[in-house]
Design a protein around this motif. Structure first.
Motif, PDB file in Angstrom:
ATOM      1  N   LYS A  67       0.836  -1.208   0.000  1.00 33.58           N
ATOM      2  CA  LYS A  67       0.000   0.000   0.000  1.00 33.58           C
ATOM      3  C   LYS A  67       0.875   1.263   0.000  1.00 33.58           C
ATOM      4  CE  LYS A  67      -3.400  -0.195   2.898  1.00 33.58           C
ATOM      5  NZ  LYS A  67      -4.432  -0.046   3.942  1.00 33.58           N
ATOM      6  N   ASP A 114      -6.521   1.406  13.726  1.00 36.69           N
ATOM      7  CA  ASP A 114      -7.093   0.447  12.770  1.00 36.69           C
ATOM      8  C   ASP A 114      -8.363  -0.073  13.428  1.00 36.69           C
ATOM      9  OD1 ASP A 114      -6.874  -1.021  10.217  1.00 36.69           O
ATOM     10  OD2 ASP A 114      -6.738  -2.781  11.492  1.00 36.69           O
ATOM     11  N   VAL A 115      -8.889  -1.157  12.910  1.00 38.36           N
ATOM     12  CA  VAL A 115     -10.137  -1.697  13.451  1.00 38.36           C
ATOM     13  C   VAL A 115      -9.981  -1.930  14.954  1.00 38.36           C
ATOM     14  CG1 VAL A 115     -11.709  -3.662  13.397  1.00 38.36           C
ATOM     15  CG2 VAL A 115     -10.751  -2.774  11.267  1.00 38.36           C
ATOM     16  N   THR A 149      -9.891   7.650   3.922  1.00 42.74           N
ATOM     17  CA  THR A 149      -9.941   6.315   3.312  1.00 42.74           C
ATOM     18  C   THR A 149     -11.191   6.204   2.449  1.00 42.74           C
ATOM     19  OG1 THR A 149      -8.860   5.420   5.272  1.00 42.74           O
ATOM     20  CG2 THR A 149      -9.913   3.833   3.814  1.00 42.74           C
ATOM     21  N   GLN A 178     -20.815  -3.531   2.135  1.00 43.71           N
ATOM     22  CA  GLN A 178     -20.746  -4.465   3.260  1.00 43.71           C
ATOM     23  C   GLN A 178     -20.014  -3.773   4.404  1.00 43.71           C
ATOM     24  OE1 GLN A 178     -17.881  -7.694   3.078  1.00 43.71           O
ATOM     25  NE2 GLN A 178     -19.352  -9.111   3.963  1.00 43.71           N
ATOM     26  N   LEU A 180     -21.037  -0.712   7.550  1.00 48.48           N
ATOM     27  CA  LEU A 180     -21.320   0.733   7.634  1.00 48.48           C
ATOM     28  C   LEU A 180     -20.596   1.321   8.834  1.00 48.48           C
ATOM     29  CD1 LEU A 180     -25.136   0.471   6.869  1.00 48.48           C
ATOM     30  CD2 LEU A 180     -23.464   1.661   5.428  1.00 48.48           C
ATOM     31  N   ALA A 182     -16.730   3.059  10.352  1.00 53.27           N
ATOM     32  CA  ALA A 182     -16.071   4.358  10.203  1.00 53.27           C
ATOM     33  C   ALA A 182     -15.883   4.717   8.724  1.00 53.27           C
ATOM     34  CB  ALA A 182     -14.731   4.325  10.934  1.00 53.27           C
ATOM     35  N   ASP A 204     -24.707  -4.630  12.712  1.00 54.04           N
ATOM     36  CA  ASP A 204     -25.319  -3.663  13.627  1.00 54.04           C
ATOM     37  C   ASP A 204     -26.602  -3.109  12.983  1.00 54.04           C
ATOM     38  OD1 ASP A 204     -26.004  -1.419  15.105  1.00 54.04           O
ATOM     39  OD2 ASP A 204     -23.919  -0.830  15.479  1.00 54.04           O
ATOM     40  N   ILE A 222     -26.595 -10.055   6.083  1.00 55.13           N
ATOM     41  CA  ILE A 222     -25.129 -10.102   5.936  1.00 55.13           C
ATOM     42  C   ILE A 222     -24.678 -11.274   5.050  1.00 55.13           C
ATOM     43  CG2 ILE A 222     -24.547  -8.846   8.064  1.00 55.13           C
ATOM     44  CD1 ILE A 222     -23.944 -11.603   9.323  1.00 55.13           C
ATOM     45  N   CYS A 236     -16.437  -3.333   3.039  1.00 53.16           N
ATOM     46  CA  CYS A 236     -15.862  -2.392   4.008  1.00 53.16           C
ATOM     47  C   CYS A 236     -15.974  -2.932   5.425  1.00 53.16           C
ATOM     48  CB  CYS A 236     -16.577  -1.042   3.913  1.00 53.16           C
ATOM     49  SG  CYS A 236     -16.327  -0.226   2.344  1.00 53.16           S
ATOM     50  N   ALA A 237     -15.879  -4.258   5.577  1.00 56.23           N
ATOM     51  CA  ALA A 237     -15.988  -4.830   6.917  1.00 56.23           C
ATOM     52  C   ALA A 237     -14.756  -5.669   7.221  1.00 56.23           C
ATOM     53  CB  ALA A 237     -17.268  -5.641   7.044  1.00 56.23           C
ATOM     54  N   LEU A 238     -14.721  -6.877   6.687  1.00 58.44           N
ATOM     55  CA  LEU A 238     -13.711  -7.849   7.097  1.00 58.44           C
ATOM     56  C   LEU A 238     -12.817  -8.275   5.946  1.00 58.44           C
ATOM     57  CD1 LEU A 238     -16.452 -10.194   8.537  1.00 58.44           C
ATOM     58  CD2 LEU A 238     -15.138  -8.555   9.887  1.00 58.44           C
ATOM     59  N   GLY A 289      -6.307   6.661   4.083  1.00 60.45           N
ATOM     60  CA  GLY A 289      -6.053   6.814   5.518  1.00 60.45           C
ATOM     61  C   GLY A 289      -4.569   6.899   5.811  1.00 60.45           C
TER      62      GLY A 289
HETATM   63  P1  NAD Z   1     -15.212  -0.341  11.665  1.00 59.92           P
HETATM   64  O1  NAD Z   1     -14.967  -1.346  12.706  1.00 59.92           O
HETATM   65  O2  NAD Z   1     -15.531   1.060  12.050  1.00 59.92           O
HETATM   66  O3  NAD Z   1     -16.403  -0.820  10.699  1.00 59.92           O
HETATM   67  C1  NAD Z   1     -16.608  -2.146  10.311  1.00 59.92           C
HETATM   68  C2  NAD Z   1     -18.117  -2.312  10.155  1.00 59.92           C
HETATM   69  O4  NAD Z   1     -18.371  -3.612   9.610  1.00 59.92           O
HETATM   70  C3  NAD Z   1     -18.883  -2.232  11.476  1.00 59.92           C
HETATM   71  O5  NAD Z   1     -20.008  -1.378  11.331  1.00 59.92           O
HETATM   72  C4  NAD Z   1     -19.304  -3.671  11.747  1.00 59.92           C
HETATM   73  O6  NAD Z   1     -20.514  -3.759  12.470  1.00 59.92           O
HETATM   74  C5  NAD Z   1     -19.452  -4.184  10.329  1.00 59.92           C
HETATM   75  N1  NAD Z   1     -19.368  -5.635  10.193  1.00 59.92           N
HETATM   76  C6  NAD Z   1     -18.636  -6.524  10.903  1.00 59.92           C
HETATM   77  N2  NAD Z   1     -18.847  -7.767  10.456  1.00 59.92           N
HETATM   78  C7  NAD Z   1     -19.729  -7.670   9.431  1.00 59.92           C
HETATM   79  C8  NAD Z   1     -20.318  -8.598   8.549  1.00 59.92           C
HETATM   80  N3  NAD Z   1     -20.071  -9.910   8.635  1.00 59.92           N
HETATM   81  N4  NAD Z   1     -21.166  -8.143   7.605  1.00 59.92           N
HETATM   82  C9  NAD Z   1     -21.451  -6.829   7.501  1.00 59.92           C
HETATM   83  N5  NAD Z   1     -20.916  -5.890   8.320  1.00 59.92           N
HETATM   84  C10 NAD Z   1     -20.067  -6.319   9.266  1.00 59.92           C
HETATM   85  O7  NAD Z   1     -13.930  -0.400  10.710  1.00 59.92           O
HETATM   86  P2  NAD Z   1     -13.461   0.663   9.619  1.00 59.92           P
HETATM   87  O8  NAD Z   1     -12.440   1.546  10.209  1.00 59.92           O
HETATM   88  O9  NAD Z   1     -14.654   1.215   8.923  1.00 59.92           O
HETATM   89  O10 NAD Z   1     -12.678  -0.297   8.608  1.00 59.92           O
HETATM   90  C11 NAD Z   1     -13.366  -1.176   7.738  1.00 59.92           C
HETATM   91  C12 NAD Z   1     -12.342  -1.980   6.952  1.00 59.92           C
HETATM   92  O11 NAD Z   1     -11.507  -1.090   6.200  1.00 59.92           O
HETATM   93  C13 NAD Z   1     -11.390  -2.808   7.816  1.00 59.92           C
HETATM   94  O12 NAD Z   1     -11.084  -4.005   7.140  1.00 59.92           O
HETATM   95  C14 NAD Z   1     -10.149  -1.933   7.907  1.00 59.92           C
HETATM   96  O13 NAD Z   1      -8.973  -2.681   8.126  1.00 59.92           O
HETATM   97  C15 NAD Z   1     -10.140  -1.310   6.542  1.00 59.92           C
HETATM   98  N6  NAD Z   1      -9.422  -0.038   6.484  1.00 59.92           N
HETATM   99  C16 NAD Z   1      -9.800   0.991   7.283  1.00 59.92           C
HETATM  100  C17 NAD Z   1      -9.114   2.196   7.194  1.00 59.92           C
HETATM  101  C18 NAD Z   1      -9.529   3.384   8.026  1.00 59.92           C
HETATM  102  O14 NAD Z   1      -9.103   4.507   7.730  1.00 59.92           O
HETATM  103  N7  NAD Z   1     -10.368   3.209   9.035  1.00 59.92           N
HETATM  104  C19 NAD Z   1      -8.048   2.344   6.307  1.00 59.92           C
HETATM  105  C20 NAD Z   1      -7.695   1.270   5.488  1.00 59.92           C
HETATM  106  C21 NAD Z   1      -8.388   0.074   5.595  1.00 59.92           C
END
Ligand code: NAD
Length: 349
Positions: A67, A114-115, A149, A178, A180, A182, A204, A222, A236-238, A289
């Motif tokens: 990255k 991070d998460v 991000t 997928q 909702l 951050a 959620d 889901i 945008c989850a896992l 990010g």
């Molecule tokens: P977050 O924890 O704020 O959001 C994740 C969301 O996914 C939550 O609302 C959670 O309830 C939901 N979730 C969990 N399991 C789920 C499922 N099985 N199905 C649907 N929804 C589900 O995390 P984030 O900061 O938004 O990051 C999301 C992803 O992006 C992560 O993989 C993270 O590593 C990646 N990421 C984040 C950033 C950043 O700036 N925050 C930067 C690069 C990568």
């Protein structure tokens, strides 16, 4: 192997650190410092076992090398994971001890959110080490990288829609989101403003209800979101959501999302390509990010300069698609990998 992932270059350094008083168990993985100090966030997560935590740290650290290289940042790749204690714990004490672990690497690794971690956690980390970023500052930009991000993912989707789906704008384009959280929430706002039609899923229910109300989003379960009848899929989850089970069910023709390590294996990328699905590699599109926290760390530029730099991710998406077209049978995942690896060298200053 303890020395890295199968078929991948080994990590330069991996630190396992624990602190009995606070219950801290952390793994700090430095994949590459060829471009500069390893920079990547800290994940706070409940892992099935220690091996799962190690694998996560190694995969995420390697992803950060790719990255940071593709984003032309003068940083290498690293990542930390903290294994969430099973019982009660003192969060501030835990992150204080984590700060000491980061400091023990003397700047070889720089951490951020991070998460599972927050700007407040990073403030605590800062009490013991300067090698941390993603902290709001008075009179200067900084803090939560998620909106940046989301912006990078948004401009990538725009570019992909134009170049791969041959549609001029996002108006009426159906996007499945997928997660909702951050990033996902900010992405939903950008997509909604651009006229896209949203299909959403989150574990959620409150977030889903808010998206229905604010964006007129259609909610699905889901287990349905990855196979939703849409044009674009934004995970945008896992991680590892694109795997042998899910890839055959994907109906979107473009995939671009924030989640790290979306492909379970590189072969899943091949399978998507064979089905005519354009997968834009996560570490290319979700660099907004790290671009933000890297600028904050170097104390460079302002909000607008960061946004301009993040917007350049769209140009890299276009370049990737050109590189794929010029390659012999290359997939976006494989071509991006080779491109990023060719940049794992110290940049000229
Ligand atoms: P977050 O924890 O704020 O959001 C994740 C969301 O996914 C939550 O609302 C959670 O309830 C939901 N979730 C969990 N399991 C789920 C499922 N099985 N199905 C649907 N929804 C589900 O995390 P984030 O900061 O938004 O990051 C999301 C992803 O992006 C992560 O993989 C993270 O590593 C990646 N990421 C984040 C950033 C950043 O700036 N925050 C930067 C690069 C990568």
């Amino acid at each position: 192997s303890l020395f890295g992932l199968p078929d991948q270059p080994a990590h330069e350094r991996v630190l396992l650190a624990s602190d009995e008083a606070t219950g801290l168990k952390t793994i700090l993985a430095v994949h590459s410092t060829a471009r500069g100090p390893a920079f990547g966030g800290c994940r706070f997560w409940t892992y099935g076992d220690d091996q799962a935590a190690l694998t996560d740290a190694l995969r995420l650290a390697q992803g950060m090398s790719l990255k940071n290289a593709l984003a032309d940042l003068p940083f290498g790749g690293g990542k930390a994971v903290i294994l969430k204690p099973a019982g009660d714990f003192d969060r501030a004490a835990l992150f204080t001890a984590f700060g000491r672990a980061v400091q023990s690497l003397n700047g070889a690794y720089i951490t951020a959110e991070d998460v599972g971690t927050t700007t407040a956690d990073m403030r605590v980390v800062q009490q013991n080490t300067p090698f941390v970023s993603g902290i709001p500052r008075d009179g200067a930009f900084g803090g939560d990288p998620s909106p940046k991000t989301a912006w990078g993912v948004f401009v990538s989707i725009e570019a992909g829609v134009k170049l791969h789906l041959k549609r001029e704008s996002l108006a009426g384009v159906r996007v499945a989101l997928q997660g909702l959280g951050a990033v996902g929430w900010h992405l939903a706002e950008f997509l909604h403003m651009a006229g896209a039609k949203l299909v959403v899923a989150d574990v959620d229910a409150a977030k889903v209800a808010r998206a229905q109300e604010k964006f007129g989003a259609v909610a699905v379960g889901i287990h349905e979101i990855l196979s939703a009848d849409v044009d674009v899929l934004a995970p945008c989850a896992l991680g590892a959501v694109l795997n042998a089970q899910t890839v055959p069910q994907v109906r979107a023709r473009l995939i671009a999302g924030a989640a790290n390590n979306q492909l379970a294996t590189v072969q899943d990328g091949d399978a998507l390509h064979a089905r005519g699905v354009m997968y834009l590699p996560d570490y290319l599109v979700n660099a907004g990010g790290i671009i933000s926290v890297a600028r904050e760390y170097r104390n460079e530029g302002e909000e607008t300069a960061v946004m301009v730099e993040v917007t350049k991710i769209a140009e890299r998406v276009a370049e990737l698609l050109e590189r794929v077209a010029l390659s012999t049978g290359g997939t976006p995942a494989r071509v991006a990998d080779a491109w990023a690896r060719s940049k794992l060298v110290r940049p000229a200053v």
